[in-house]
Design a protein around this motif. Sequence first.
Motif, mmCIF file in Angstrom:
data_model
loop_
_atom_site.group_PDB
_atom_site.id
_atom_site.type_symbol
_atom_site.label_atom_id
_atom_site.label_comp_id
_atom_site.label_asym_id
_atom_site.label_seq_id
_atom_site.Cartn_x
_atom_site.Cartn_y
_atom_site.Cartn_z
ATOM 1 N N ALA A 1 -19.636 2.515 28.278
ATOM 2 C CA ALA A 1 -18.358 2.253 28.942
ATOM 3 C C ALA A 1 -18.587 1.345 30.132
ATOM 4 O O ALA A 1 -19.692 1.282 30.676
ATOM 5 N N VAL A 2 -17.523 0.641 30.538
ATOM 6 C CA VAL A 2 -17.586 -0.217 31.719
ATOM 7 C C VAL A 2 -16.383 0.092 32.605
ATOM 8 O O VAL A 2 -15.272 0.319 32.114
ATOM 9 N N TRP A 3 -16.627 0.142 33.917
ATOM 10 C CA TRP A 3 -15.578 0.335 34.904
ATOM 11 C C TRP A 3 -15.460 -0.961 35.692
ATOM 12 O O TRP A 3 -16.367 -1.333 36.446
ATOM 13 N N LYS A 4 -14.343 -1.670 35.519
ATOM 14 C CA LYS A 4 -14.136 -2.950 36.173
ATOM 15 C C LYS A 4 -13.752 -2.727 37.635
ATOM 16 O O LYS A 4 -12.885 -1.906 37.948
ATOM 17 N N PHE A 5 -14.419 -3.470 38.523
ATOM 18 C CA PHE A 5 -14.226 -3.217 39.946
ATOM 19 C C PHE A 5 -12.799 -3.514 40.395
ATOM 20 O O PHE A 5 -12.291 -2.877 41.328
ATOM 21 N N ILE B 1 -21.560 11.098 34.056
ATOM 22 C CA ILE B 1 -21.595 9.798 33.383
ATOM 23 C C ILE B 1 -22.649 9.797 32.281
ATOM 24 O O ILE B 1 -22.524 9.099 31.285
ATOM 25 N N THR B 2 -23.709 10.593 32.465
ATOM 26 C CA THR B 2 -24.651 10.929 31.394
ATOM 27 C C THR B 2 -24.816 12.444 31.437
ATOM 28 O O THR B 2 -24.287 13.109 32.342
ATOM 29 N N ASN B 3 -25.552 12.999 30.516
ATOM 30 C CA ASN B 3 -25.694 14.455 30.491
ATOM 31 C C ASN B 3 -26.478 14.993 31.677
ATOM 32 O O ASN B 3 -26.399 16.184 31.988
ATOM 33 N N GLY C 1 -30.418 7.682 29.428
ATOM 34 C CA GLY C 1 -29.123 7.037 29.583
ATOM 35 C C GLY C 1 -29.094 6.337 30.932
ATOM 36 O O GLY C 1 -29.468 6.921 31.959
ATOM 37 N N THR C 2 -28.648 5.080 30.972
ATOM 38 C CA THR C 2 -28.819 4.256 32.158
ATOM 39 C C THR C 2 -27.489 3.729 32.687
ATOM 40 O O THR C 2 -26.654 3.232 31.930
ATOM 41 N N ILE C 3 -27.328 3.831 34.018
ATOM 42 C CA ILE C 3 -26.165 3.313 34.723
ATOM 43 C C ILE C 3 -26.540 1.960 35.317
ATOM 44 O O ILE C 3 -27.584 1.824 35.963
ATOM 45 N N PHE C 4 -25.689 0.959 35.104
ATOM 46 C CA PHE C 4 -25.914 -0.385 35.627
ATOM 47 C C PHE C 4 -24.801 -0.768 36.593
ATOM 48 O O PHE C 4 -23.650 -0.353 36.422
ATOM 49 N N VAL C 5 -25.148 -1.597 37.576
ATOM 50 C CA VAL C 5 -24.173 -2.223 38.458
ATOM 51 C C VAL C 5 -24.472 -3.714 38.494
ATOM 52 O O VAL C 5 -25.629 -4.114 38.701
ATOM 53 N N CYS C 6 -23.440 -4.532 38.289
ATOM 54 C CA CYS C 6 -23.603 -5.967 38.475
ATOM 55 C C CYS C 6 -23.473 -6.258 39.971
ATOM 56 O O CYS C 6 -22.394 -6.127 40.539
ATOM 57 N N VAL C 7 -24.586 -6.634 40.596
ATOM 58 C CA VAL C 7 -24.576 -6.943 42.019
ATOM 59 C C VAL C 7 -23.966 -8.326 42.243
ATOM 60 O O VAL C 7 -23.185 -8.540 43.160
ATOM 61 N N GLU C 8 -24.340 -9.256 41.384
ATOM 62 C CA GLU C 8 -23.781 -10.609 41.425
ATOM 63 C C GLU C 8 -23.966 -11.245 40.060
ATOM 64 O O GLU C 8 -24.828 -10.845 39.280
ATOM 65 N N GLY C 9 -23.132 -12.240 39.767
ATOM 66 C CA GLY C 9 -23.255 -12.949 38.498
ATOM 67 C C GLY C 9 -22.206 -12.531 37.492
ATOM 68 O O GLY C 9 -21.191 -11.909 37.809
ATOM 69 N N GLN C 10 -22.499 -12.849 36.232
ATOM 70 C CA GLN C 10 -21.556 -12.567 35.147
ATOM 71 C C GLN C 10 -22.302 -12.585 33.831
ATOM 72 O O GLN C 10 -23.191 -13.413 33.623
ATOM 73 N N GLY C 11 -21.960 -11.672 32.940
ATOM 74 C CA GLY C 11 -22.625 -11.652 31.651
ATOM 75 C C GLY C 11 -22.052 -10.613 30.716
ATOM 76 O O GLY C 11 -20.964 -10.071 30.939
ATOM 77 N N THR C 12 -22.818 -10.339 29.678
ATOM 78 C CA THR C 12 -22.406 -9.388 28.646
ATOM 79 C C THR C 12 -23.598 -8.534 28.252
ATOM 80 O O THR C 12 -24.711 -9.043 28.096
ATOM 81 N N THR C 13 -23.368 -7.243 28.097
ATOM 82 C CA THR C 13 -24.383 -6.355 27.530
ATOM 83 C C THR C 13 -23.837 -5.827 26.209
ATOM 84 O O THR C 13 -22.745 -5.245 26.173
ATOM 85 N N THR C 14 -24.583 -6.051 25.151
ATOM 86 C CA THR C 14 -24.174 -5.607 23.820
ATOM 87 C C THR C 14 -24.867 -4.292 23.507
ATOM 88 O O THR C 14 -26.102 -4.211 23.540
ATOM 89 N N VAL C 15 -24.077 -3.256 23.238
ATOM 90 C CA VAL C 15 -24.598 -1.915 22.966
ATOM 91 C C VAL C 15 -24.233 -1.529 21.544
ATOM 92 O O VAL C 15 -23.049 -1.429 21.207
ATOM 93 N N VAL D 1 -22.387 1.873 31.670
ATOM 94 C CA VAL D 1 -23.393 2.863 31.279
ATOM 95 C C VAL D 1 -23.795 2.652 29.825
ATOM 96 O O VAL D 1 -22.954 2.346 28.968
ATOM 97 N N VAL D 2 -25.091 2.814 29.558
ATOM 98 C CA VAL D 2 -25.643 2.761 28.208
ATOM 99 C C VAL D 2 -26.197 4.146 27.879
ATOM 100 O O VAL D 2 -27.079 4.637 28.584
ATOM 101 N N PRO D 3 -25.693 4.819 26.829
ATOM 102 C CA PRO D 3 -26.173 6.165 26.490
ATOM 103 C C PRO D 3 -27.621 6.144 26.002
ATOM 104 O O PRO D 3 -28.174 5.096 25.646
ATOM 105 N N PRO D 4 -28.262 7.313 25.947
ATOM 106 C CA PRO D 4 -29.649 7.406 25.483
ATOM 107 C C PRO D 4 -29.823 6.886 24.050
ATOM 108 O O PRO D 4 -28.976 7.108 23.182
ATOM 109 N N TRP D 5 -30.913 6.163 23.857
ATOM 110 C CA TRP D 5 -31.373 5.695 22.546
ATOM 111 C C TRP D 5 -30.369 4.793 21.840
ATOM 112 O O TRP D 5 -30.403 4.640 20.619
#
Length: 353
Positions: A54-58, A95-97, A289-303, A317-321
């Motif tokens: 999931a993504v939470w837009k600022f 956000i993860t288990n 399971g990993t939580i990400f924050v975009c500090v600067e820039g722009q892109g796409t993560t494909t899960v 957030v990207v779930p485990p495995w």
Amino acid sequence: MAVATATEQPGSKHNVQVARKAYYDKISKFNMAPLWEVLKDLVTKEPKTSLQPAVWKFADVKRLMLEAGDVISAEEAERRVLVLENPGVPGKARITNSLFAGIQLILPGEIADAHQHVSSAIRFVLEGEGAYTAVEGEKTQMKHGDFIITANWAPHDHGNPGKQPVMWLDVLDMPTVNHFEASFSEHFDDAMQNTSRGDGDSLAFYGSGVLPDGAPVNMKRTPVINYTYARMRPILERLCKAGEVDKRHGARVRYANPITGGPVLPTMGANLALLPKGFKGEPYRSTDGTIFVCVEGQGTTTVDGKPFEWGPKDVFVVPPWKRYSHDAAKESVLFSISDRPAQEALGIWREGS
């Protein structure tokens, strides 16, 4: 004459099921249950998760957080936080288990009273200046991209004597602590703790290649309060110029405990990565399971084949495995945090492509 067995009689399968049900009802009265009925769900061939990417837009987060500022004060709320709930486990405040995440807002003139708790916490500053976090006697100013540690049972409070609303990402290991039913907390009589150290003292004392005489040889959590973005960002640039760019993660550093070289906390570990413009990451997956924050820039993560676009201050957030890869439309910096240290301590962490 031979007596027919149950398997030879019409309806024998039904008879077996009835007998088993009766047996299961009997043993349940003794607080027992048949493992063979659930074994396949307990011991799986590969990790299975109900969590969802999931993504939470600022832009949404900021609007709703400022509305929260009108609805409730920091004093009334104790901590004015909107929980980032994983859509796969709604209502669980996680956000993860193993990790809780939320966005906290403190308005000009507000104080979030001093308290302490068993759950370790981190703050990653998203927007605004003028606020501070005081941790174990050190008051540190909060600026965009700063990574602030509140370790297990460390007294801490927040305040905003500035002129801007300040927002940050909170990540805590509360679900892990509550899994062990080991939660304690305590409030203080004074709203603000006394601060005897200057802003940046802990980073200067412990994070400069030297250690004060008498510093502990072993310390399971970092003594550094604030890993400032102003100090971390140039290191990423130097790594990139030196060609130290991982094909999956980019030019990445691990926030480290300077006493041991290990993770900043026993239950949570964090990284900061620079993705050069046009970076197309190779696929990667791991059990944390990993939580990400975009500090600067722009892109796409494909899960798992589904793209999630991100920009400045977005959280995802990207779930485990789950297999994922990063693509950077422009030079970007990603902060990430997970429960990898806890999994490594237990000997269960794995990664793959």
